[in-house]
Design an enzyme around this catalytic site. Structure first.
Site, mmCIF file in Angstrom:
data_model
loop_
_atom_site.group_PDB
_atom_site.id
_atom_site.type_symbol
_atom_site.label_atom_id
_atom_site.label_comp_id
_atom_site.label_asym_id
_atom_site.label_seq_id
_atom_site.Cartn_x
_atom_site.Cartn_y
_atom_site.Cartn_z
ATOM 1 N N LEU A 194 7.734 1.994 5.584
ATOM 2 C CA LEU A 194 6.316 2.278 5.399
ATOM 3 C C LEU A 194 5.509 0.992 5.252
ATOM 4 C CD1 LEU A 194 7.722 5.034 4.696
ATOM 5 C CD2 LEU A 194 5.833 5.425 3.111
ATOM 6 N N GLU A 235 2.478 -1.687 -2.286
ATOM 7 C CA GLU A 235 2.758 -3.011 -1.730
ATOM 8 C C GLU A 235 1.868 -4.095 -2.337
ATOM 9 O OE1 GLU A 235 5.383 -3.367 -0.270
ATOM 10 O OE2 GLU A 235 5.822 -1.337 0.428
ATOM 11 N N ASP A 295 3.096 10.159 -1.981
ATOM 12 C CA ASP A 295 1.773 9.694 -2.403
ATOM 13 C C ASP A 295 1.160 10.578 -3.477
ATOM 14 O OD1 ASP A 295 2.044 7.688 -0.531
ATOM 15 O OD2 ASP A 295 0.087 8.029 0.403
#
Length: 324
Positions: A194, A235, A295
């Site tokens: 991802l 991230e 998510d």
């Protein structure tokens, strides 16, 4: 609550971290996979190990950064503020082969909005944090502003995780002002990845965050169950020196005292409470942005994670240039 491992064992803990359950194929070759990833997979830790293997001095820099961070956590430091928060300009580098991969400005802006909500505790699901963790959930206080968008057409079907997308000489886009702007590359990574980020201490020539175009923002190509922009939140957390909450090892450390020990990553939408098999069998903080859940199942940073992120922007810290 786990205790912070300080100085001794910092680098060995990084090197000993186990790989995620899904093998990272794109570390060694390109992969044309276009299907939605079956489970969240972030290559940041694996990329760090690759970088340390190539640069023996990186391990020392990572260790020094950890020593600096721990020292700052024991001080009452003040952050550079713009109307109350640290402000980070973002350069979005879009590498596309198809029209769909050439994501819209609206999709990019939706990601900026998510980052601002998640890092300022204005996300709509913030109040879903269980009572057990309500005293440690944190408003990090960092604002993100879209600086510019750079687009480039390419014939590459996937980019892998060896930073080719960050190098103009390899068909990618070199970072713009990486010591004062967060560069975010949007492209097809491949291999079920991802996204991934470079931790503080790495080369400025490759510094930043990479997100697959299928998992950026909340509209356009954003694909369920990774369609709420939380891949970038995760991230950017790495880019700000956060580790995976399970420490990339069985009952490993993320260097935060207020996050319970996790025996490994969690996936999907775990039912609460989810108990760890680590010492004391604590309830895991599965809703933390640094786990691997979907998510919709992640919606908080902890107070110690906040302090850890803010520390790197202090004088002498690896991201202090952003505060000039």
């Amino acid at each position: 609550m786990k205790k912070t491992i300080f100085m001794l064992g910092i680098v060995s803990a990084i090197l000993a971290g186990c790989e995620s359950d899904e093998k990272i194929e794109s570390l060694s070759q390109e992969n044309n996979t276009t299907n939605v990833a079956a489970r969240r997979s972030c290559a940041s830790d694996e990329v760090l190990k690759e970088q340390m293997a190539k640069d023996p001095e990186l391990a020392r820099r990572i260790s020094d950064i950890e020593v600096f961070t721990q020292r700052k956590l024991n001080e009452n430091f003040e952050s550079r503020l713009v109307n109350g928060v640290i402000e980070i300009p973002i350069v979005v580098n879009v590498l596309y082969r198809t029209a769909a991969e050439n994501i819209s400005q609206a999709q990019i802006q939706s990601q900026i909005d998510v980052l601002n909500n998640d890092f300022n505790a204005t996300n709509s699901d913030y109040n879903n944090v269980p009572t057990l963790f309500s005293n440690v959930k944190a408003n990090v206080g960092i604002r993100f502003v879209l600086d510019q968008v750079v687009r480039k057409s390419t014939k590459k079907t996937s980019w892998g995780t060896r930073d080719a997308m960050k190098k103009s000489a390899q068909g990618g886009l070199s970072p713009i002002s990486p010591t004062t702007k967060l560069n975010l590359w949007v492209c097809t990574i491949g291999g079920g990845i991802l996204g991934y980020a470079q931790f503080p201490g790495g080369s400025s020539a490759t510094d930043g965050v990479v997100i697959d175009s299928k998992y950026l923002g909340t509209t356009g190509t954003a694909t369920y169950p990774y369609n709420l922009g939380r891949t970038a939140t995760h991230e950017v957390g790495h880019w700000m020196n956060l580790r995976h909450i399970w420490g990339d090892a069985t009952c490993g450390t993320d260097y935060c005292n207020d996050t319970p020990s996790h025996n490994t990553a969690n996936y999907g939408t775990p039912a609460y409470p989810h108990y760890s098999t680590c010492t004391g069998n604590p309830v895991e903080m599965t809703m933390n942005y640094m786990d691997y859940v979907d998510d919709r199942a992640m919606f908080m940073f902890s107070a110690d994670q906040k302090s850890r992120m803010l520390a790197i922007f202090q004088a002498g810290g690896p991201r202090y240039s952003f505060a000039q």
